[in-house]
Scaffold this motif. Structure first.
Motif, short mmCIF file in Angstrom:
data_model
loop_
_atom_site.label_atom_id
_atom_site.label_comp_id
_atom_site.label_asym_id
_atom_site.label_seq_id
_atom_site.Cartn_x
_atom_site.Cartn_y
_atom_site.Cartn_z
N ASP A 3 0.74 -1.05 -0.03
CA ASP A 3 0.09 -0.13 -0.16
C ASP A 3 0.90 1.21 0.05
O ASP A 3 1.88 1.49 0.54
CB ASP A 3 -0.82 0.08 1.24
CG ASP A 3 -1.98 -0.98 1.07
OD1 ASP A 3 -2.17 -1.59 -0.03
OD2 ASP A 3 -2.57 -1.27 2.06
N ARG A 31 -7.41 2.01 -2.12
CA ARG A 31 -6.03 2.36 -1.88
C ARG A 31 -5.02 2.15 -2.98
O ARG A 31 -5.10 1.24 -3.81
CB ARG A 31 -5.28 1.47 -0.81
CG ARG A 31 -5.60 2.11 0.69
CD ARG A 31 -4.90 1.40 1.84
NE ARG A 31 -5.48 1.78 2.97
CZ ARG A 31 -4.90 1.29 4.15
NH1 ARG A 31 -4.40 0.24 4.07
NH2 ARG A 31 -5.27 1.99 5.42
N CYS A 66 0.46 4.10 1.18
CA CYS A 66 0.42 4.87 2.53
C CYS A 66 1.45 4.49 3.32
O CYS A 66 2.04 5.15 4.11
CB CYS A 66 -0.85 4.75 3.09
SG CYS A 66 -1.40 2.79 3.53
N TYR A 94 -5.12 -0.97 8.72
CA TYR A 94 -6.54 -0.55 8.05
C TYR A 94 -7.52 -0.81 9.07
O TYR A 94 -8.68 -1.18 8.98
CB TYR A 94 -6.73 -1.84 7.05
CG TYR A 94 -6.31 -3.11 7.47
CD1 TYR A 94 -7.36 -3.98 8.35
CD2 TYR A 94 -5.65 -3.87 6.70
CE1 TYR A 94 -7.04 -5.30 8.64
CE2 TYR A 94 -5.07 -5.17 7.21
CZ TYR A 94 -5.85 -5.89 8.09
OH TYR A 94 -5.60 -7.18 8.10
#
Length: 224
Positions: free
Chosen positions: A128, A177, A130, A166
């Motif tokens: 991901d 995402r 992030c 998450y």
């Protein structure tokens, strides 16, 4: 178009980069730095002032001409891409600690020290975005059969698939995402609590305990 040839340059301290990216930005050992003598080639990061339109800092090779204590002097061996005020043959003075790479000279009177063995983590994974942005720590990771390599792949797929935190994220947000395909080292730079699991076999899965920050075994085949 006439390019500028005015301005100055400075040398970046690479230890700052190594501190924030220890798994992808590697520096010579202290013994290697101390062994540099005239005739060796070294790479340093040169920054343009004012900044260049495209590359305001470049890694460039210099042949060492003087080695005096912590300080080295060298002449530029290559043509800068976008620092027009710096030409091949230019002479700069810098510190041993500024060196990011070394090519030992063929005429050295003493053998250079052996490089310090280290493992590198260039195999690829899906993660991901992030996590890479520093907005989330690793929450869940599992290892599946790697994707087949193509002729354009410099490094193979490791099979690792990594999800950022998450908690309090619904399924739709999780599915939306952005996901990146990057070196394992890029993930480790952000969160290396799972490093001891990196050689786990295909089929392995682990989930973070947010109290202890340990990773517990978790079979991805049983997850919804």
């Amino acid at each position: 178009m006439l390019r500028r040839r005015f301005g100055t340059v400075s040398i970046d301290d690479p230890r700052e980069n190594a501190a924030v990216a220890p798994y992808t930005f590697f520096l010579p050992s202290e013994n290697e730095l101390l062994a540099i003598v005239p005739g060796d080639q070294v790479k340093i990061i040169v920054r343009s002032h004012p900044p260049s339109p495209e590359w305001d800092a470049e890694r460039m090779w210099f042949t060492v001409t003087v080695a005096s204590g912590e300080h080295l002097t060298g002449t530029l061996d290559n043509q800068p891409h976008d620092i027009p005020q710096l030409l091949p043959g230019a002479m700069l003075r810098f510190r041993r600690s500024d060196v990011t790479d070394i090519i030992w000279g063929a005429d050295r009177l003493t053998a250079p020290p052996r490089p310090t063995p280290r493992r590198e983590y260039w195999d690829r994974c899906l993660v991901d975005q992030c996590v890479l942005d520093g907005d989330a720590l690793v929450h869940f990771l599992y290892r599946e059969q790697p994707d087949p390599a193509t002729l354009d792949d410099e490094y193979p797929d490791s099979g690792w698939r990594i999800r950022g935190d998450y908690r309090n994220v619904d399924d739709a947000e999780l599915d939306d995402r952005e996901v990146a395909y990057v070196a394992l080292g890029a993930v480790l730079n952000r969160d290396d609590r799972w490093l001891h699991l990196i050689d786990a076999p295909i089929g392995s899965g682990f989930i973070r305990d947010w109290t202890s920050h340990r990773f517990d075994a978790d079979n991805p085949d049983t997850r919804n």
